[in-house]
Design an enzyme around this catalytic site. Structure first.
Site, PDB file in Angstrom:
ATOM      1  N   HIS A  76       0.845  -1.201   0.000  1.00  0.00           N
ATOM      2  CA  HIS A  76       0.000   0.000   0.000  1.00  0.00           C
ATOM      3  C   HIS A  76       0.878   1.248   0.000  1.00  0.00           C
ATOM      4  O   HIS A  76       1.960   1.274   0.600  1.00  0.00           O
ATOM      5  CB  HIS A  76      -0.978   0.006   1.181  1.00  0.00           C
ATOM      6  CG  HIS A  76      -0.365   0.120   2.539  1.00  0.00           C
ATOM      7  ND1 HIS A  76      -0.067   1.333   3.141  1.00  0.00           N
ATOM      8  CD2 HIS A  76      -0.004  -0.819   3.444  1.00  0.00           C
ATOM      9  CE1 HIS A  76       0.430   1.130   4.344  1.00  0.00           C
ATOM     10  NE2 HIS A  76       0.491  -0.174   4.558  1.00  0.00           N
ATOM     11  N   ASP A  78      -0.355   4.458   0.812  1.00  0.00           N
ATOM     12  CA  ASP A  78      -0.812   5.516   1.716  1.00  0.00           C
ATOM     13  C   ASP A  78      -0.108   5.398   3.060  1.00  0.00           C
ATOM     14  O   ASP A  78       0.428   4.341   3.417  1.00  0.00           O
ATOM     15  CB  ASP A  78      -2.323   5.472   1.900  1.00  0.00           C
ATOM     16  CG  ASP A  78      -2.826   4.143   2.461  1.00  0.00           C
ATOM     17  OD1 ASP A  78      -2.264   3.091   2.100  1.00  0.00           O
ATOM     18  OD2 ASP A  78      -3.792   4.142   3.259  1.00  0.00           O
ATOM     19  N   ASP A 108       6.323   1.547   7.093  1.00  0.00           N
ATOM     20  CA  ASP A 108       4.923   1.218   6.827  1.00  0.00           C
ATOM     21  C   ASP A 108       4.344   2.103   5.731  1.00  0.00           C
ATOM     22  O   ASP A 108       3.784   3.164   6.009  1.00  0.00           O
ATOM     23  CB  ASP A 108       4.128   1.387   8.133  1.00  0.00           C
ATOM     24  CG  ASP A 108       2.688   0.952   8.017  1.00  0.00           C
ATOM     25  OD1 ASP A 108       2.348   0.248   7.059  1.00  0.00           O
ATOM     26  OD2 ASP A 108       1.889   1.328   8.904  1.00  0.00           O
ATOM     27  N   GLU A 142      -5.045   1.504   2.389  1.00  0.00           N
ATOM     28  CA  GLU A 142      -4.979   0.432   3.390  1.00  0.00           C
ATOM     29  C   GLU A 142      -5.156   0.977   4.798  1.00  0.00           C
ATOM     30  O   GLU A 142      -5.699   0.292   5.672  1.00  0.00           O
ATOM     31  CB  GLU A 142      -3.647  -0.305   3.257  1.00  0.00           C
ATOM     32  CG  GLU A 142      -3.558  -1.603   4.065  1.00  0.00           C
ATOM     33  CD  GLU A 142      -3.067  -1.417   5.497  1.00  0.00           C
ATOM     34  OE1 GLU A 142      -3.200  -2.360   6.301  1.00  0.00           O
ATOM     35  OE2 GLU A 142      -2.556  -0.316   5.813  1.00  0.00           O
ATOM     36  N   GLU A 143      -4.698   2.207   5.025  1.00  0.00           N
ATOM     37  CA  GLU A 143      -4.745   2.779   6.370  1.00  0.00           C
ATOM     38  C   GLU A 143      -6.136   3.283   6.760  1.00  0.00           C
ATOM     39  O   GLU A 143      -6.336   3.707   7.895  1.00  0.00           O
ATOM     40  CB  GLU A 143      -3.735   3.936   6.483  1.00  0.00           C
ATOM     41  CG  GLU A 143      -2.279   3.548   6.249  1.00  0.00           C
ATOM     42  CD  GLU A 143      -1.681   2.729   7.381  1.00  0.00           C
ATOM     43  OE1 GLU A 143      -2.420   2.394   8.333  1.00  0.00           O
ATOM     44  OE2 GLU A 143      -0.483   2.416   7.319  1.00  0.00           O
ATOM     45  N   GLU A 171       4.027  -6.675   7.235  1.00  0.00           N
ATOM     46  CA  GLU A 171       3.961  -7.088   8.642  1.00  0.00           C
ATOM     47  C   GLU A 171       5.137  -7.923   9.079  1.00  0.00           C
ATOM     48  O   GLU A 171       5.744  -7.649  10.083  1.00  0.00           O
ATOM     49  CB  GLU A 171       2.656  -7.835   8.981  1.00  0.00           C
ATOM     50  CG  GLU A 171       1.571  -6.932   9.516  1.00  0.00           C
ATOM     51  CD  GLU A 171       1.821  -6.472  10.948  1.00  0.00           C
ATOM     52  OE1 GLU A 171       2.719  -6.955  11.613  1.00  0.00           O
ATOM     53  OE2 GLU A 171       1.083  -5.600  11.396  1.00  0.00           O
TER      54      GLU A 171
END
Length: 454
Positions: A76, A78, A108, A142-143, A171
């Site tokens: 992702h 974002d 992230d 995704e966030e 992750e």
């Protein structure tokens, strides 16, 4: 002739960080276009598609040799906001300082995106073809729910992922040190969100007078006391059982004995000797969890409210557990008559269609790559207490793993920087992860009878 832009993940990561994709509102289009242009430099075509203006998904396909099912790499673009945070270096400049790339998204997960792109381009420019096609999906949102990103792709364009058996996402992989032992987690499953709202009603009144019995404020005290730090009933899933077994085998005594006792159920308390964050993580993987996070009521100081709502962040273990199972455990804590509304239930994988996490040849390949790249460390399976876009791609029958290897300096804990100020990643960690991903693309196993569930 200069080298293609994306072969070195570090400058690519810096460029990605410099594109502010804070979500909300998102604005991930420029990030997708950058990846599109980097791929186009070496003749790789990609598609931009989506339902939200300025927030496209990018999908590219790298042809393989036809000897294995397609492999999906998803990332992702974002990032979460930096509002209210004080940074040592500006969060959207991607500065290279003291051997680290600084900025929002460094871990992230623009760091992981840069690794994926660089690994793919290394093989492509060398003329190498993986065993099967490799699909790169760069998604927004995704966030904040994934509606414009992975949710859109799974819902509107599942055909793009026909035949995909395995997927790699975020992750796992980041090195963790426990008891002097460096561990490399491989995420094989994750919890799903089950967000609730408890509504408390009762007599209100004027704030200048003694309050009557049964007020919502009095009920609130009971709810917060019952649920804050609540340890709901224990459930040992197969994946967590394997995780605890691996930890017990890798850690020194007496820590190994504590983990073994936790696995066997002889001791249901978090293992003594672990850092608090790691002890709470293990405890969270043995049960559903619930945390009160938002309380809403009147903003008038002289009013006894007649209604209060409490929002609960619930997380349900992977497998066949239902929201009814979870709600029953919450009601056992706060009362069977509590008024509870379901706000959101994360996508639940059908256990008849997608079995428990798989520990076959593909998992073994990832573990072997880590052992060779970092012989002093131990790969361990992990269940994530949070959720990622894997929950959506899994609905297509894809086995999803979190695996972004990052060899970090001893004694460091870069995971604590996720969503926090001064997020950064060591340059060597980015390159280590790219090397591991490149090796995976070269060696991931063809479809054979070696693959087995577990």
């Amino acid at each position: 002739m200069s080298s293609p832009t994306g072969l070195d993940p570090v400058p690519l990561l810096q460029r990605l960080i410099r594109i502010d994709t804070t979500n909300p509102p998102g604005g991930e289009g420029a990030c997708a276009e950058l990846v599109r242009d980097v791929l186009a430099e070496v003749g790789v075509a990609s598609r931009l598609l989506g339902s939200h203006p300025g927030r496209p998904n990018l999908v590219a396909r790298f042809p393989g040799r036809g000897q294995a099912p397609p492999l999906l790499l998803h990332a992702h673009s974002d990032v979460v906001p930096v509002t209210g945070q004080t940074w040592t270096h500006p969060p959207f400049e991607g500065r290279l300082v003291d051997g680290h790339v600084w900025g929002r998204g460094a871990i992230d997960m623009k760091g992981g995106l840069a690794m994926m792109v660089a690994a793919l381009l290394r093989l492509h420019t060398a003329g190498e073809r993986p065993a099967g096609d490799v699909i790169l999906a760069v998604v927004p949102d995704e966030e904040d729910g994934s509606r414009a990103g992975a949710g859109y792709l799974v819902r509107e364009h599942p055909e793009l992922f026909d035949g995909v058996r395995y997927a790699i996402g975020e992750e796992g992989g980041a090195g963790v040190e426990l008891g002097g032992v460096r561990l490399h987690p491989i995420v094989v499953g994750e919890k799903r969100a089950c967000w609730l709202r408890v509504t408390l009603r009762g007599p209100g009144g004027h704030g200048s007078r003694l309050s009557p019995p049964g007020t919502p404020m009095g009920q609130l005290a009971h709810v917060l006391s019952a649920l804050t730090g609540a340890r709901l009933p224990r459930h040992l899933t197969p994946a967590v059982d394997r995780m605890l077994a691996a930890l017990a085998g890798a850690l020194p005594d007496p820590l190994a004995g504590s983990v073994a006792a936790l696995r066997a159920g002889r001791d249901d308390a978090p293992p003594a000797g672990l850092p608090q964050s790691e002890a709470l993580l293990l405890d969270s993987l043995l049960r559903h969890t619930v945390n009160p996070t938002i309380v809403r009521t009147t903003e008038k100081i002289n009013v006894l409210p007649a209604e209060i709502t409490v929002d609960l962040d619930g997380r349900v273990l992977p497998g066949a557990y239902t929201k009814e199972d979870f709600l029953g455990e919450v009601r056992d804590r706060i009362g069977a008559d509590a008024e509870i509304t379901l706000l959101l239930e994360g996508s639940r994988v059908d256990p008849d269609r997608i079995p428990e996490p798989e520990f076959g040849a593909f998992y073994d390949t990832m573990a072997d790559i880590l052992r060779k790249a970092d012989p002093d460390a131990t790969p361990v399976p992990m269940v994530s207490p949070a959720s990622t876009d894997a929950r959506l791609f899994a609905q297509l029958g894809i086995r999803c793993y979190g695996w972004l290897p990052m060899k970090v300096p001893a004694g460091s804990d870069y995971r604590r920087l996720l969503h926090c100020a001064d997020e950064r990643i060591p340059v060597e960690s980015v390159r280590f992860g790219t090397d591991c991903l490149t090796e995976l693309l070269r060696t991931y196993p063809p479809a054979t009878t070696r693959d087995s569930g577990g």
